[in-house]
Design a protein around this motif. Structure first.
Motif: not given
Length: 118
Positions: A63-69, A79-90
């Motif tokens: 998740v490095k580079g896509r998620f920010t805590i 707070i967990l900001q999740m960007n550029s989500l992919s199906p693998e994040d399900t």
């Protein structure tokens, strides 16, 4: 300590979601607040954490580079900001409180479902 997570839901690949976790009870500055997740058929895994009293943030490589805590001390919220989500994040995402950067957690929230479609 009780942890109440919210903000999960449905998203498409490339979308963003924001998870919040409100903690009740005292959180020591040395504690690590963060998130774990469990995908279908897989074990729970570390996602991200931060030290409540300030300092670094820690992320799983996936998740490095896509998620920010981040945190709001005044509101006892992580707070967990999740960007550029992919199906693998399900997965079901759990808010956690740990003694160490990557767990194991001492406390778990109830979990919030995140589903990402392609």
């Amino acid at each position: 300590v009780q942890l109440q997570a919210s903000g999960g839901g449905l998203a498409q690949a490339g979308d963003s979601l924001r998870l919040s976790c409100v903690a009740s009870g005292r959180i020591f500055s040395s504690s690590f607040m963060g998130w774990f997740r469990q995908a279908p058929g897989k074990e729970r895994e570390f996602v991200a954490s931060l030290k409540w009293g300030g300092g670094g943030t820690y992320y799983a490589d996936s998740v490095k580079g896509r998620f920010t805590i981040s945190k709001d001390n005044a509101k006892n919220t992580v707070i967990l900001q999740m960007n550029s989500l992919s199906p693998e994040d399900t997965a079901i995402y759990y808010c956690t409180k740990s003694q160490y950067t990557r767990g194991p957690p001492q406390y778990w929230g109830q979990g919030t479902q995140v589903t990402v479609s392609s």
